[in-house]
Design a protein around this motif. Structure first.
Motif, short mmCIF file in Angstrom:
data_model
loop_
_atom_site.label_atom_id
_atom_site.label_comp_id
_atom_site.label_asym_id
_atom_site.label_seq_id
_atom_site.Cartn_x
_atom_site.Cartn_y
_atom_site.Cartn_z
N UNK A 48 26.15 66.94 28.04
CA UNK A 48 25.23 66.26 27.04
C UNK A 48 23.93 65.54 27.77
N UNK A 49 24.45 64.68 28.83
CA UNK A 49 23.39 64.29 29.62
C UNK A 49 22.10 65.07 30.02
N UNK A 50 22.72 66.29 30.50
CA UNK A 50 21.96 67.20 31.13
C UNK A 50 21.04 67.71 30.12
N UNK A 51 21.58 68.05 28.76
CA UNK A 51 20.60 68.73 27.61
C UNK A 51 19.69 67.43 27.31
N UNK A 52 20.14 66.36 27.13
CA UNK A 52 19.12 65.31 26.67
C UNK A 52 18.29 65.08 27.41
N UNK A 56 17.60 71.80 33.66
CA UNK A 56 17.89 73.07 33.75
C UNK A 56 19.59 73.31 34.25
N UNK A 57 20.20 74.18 33.44
CA UNK A 57 21.54 74.57 33.98
C UNK A 57 21.78 75.74 34.27
N UNK A 58 23.02 76.30 34.62
CA UNK A 58 23.22 77.64 34.55
C UNK A 58 23.90 78.18 33.49
#
Length: 58
Positions: A48-52, A56-58
């Motif tokens: 959620x932190x990465x989305x907010x 970029x994620x795999x």
């Protein structure tokens, strides 16, 4: 971000408690056939932190 209160009369929950869910599309293979299924899954807090933060994620 939209907030939906499904149970407005639920007094057992505080306003700072929540769960984030998303709809995942998965591929399921059985007997050589591949089917597409949709599953509702919780989003972990790290994701959620990465989305907010739009990381970029795999």
């Amino acid at each position: 971000m939209t907030t939906i209160i499904a149970y407005a009369d639920a007094t057992a929950f505080n306003t700072d408690e929540y769960i984030m869910l998303y709809l995942a599309t998965c591929l399921y293979k059985e007997d050589g056939e591949v089917d597409q299924i949709e599953v509702i899954e919780p989003i972990p807090t790290a994701a959620l932190e990465a989305i907010c933060k739009q990381i970029p994620t795999s």
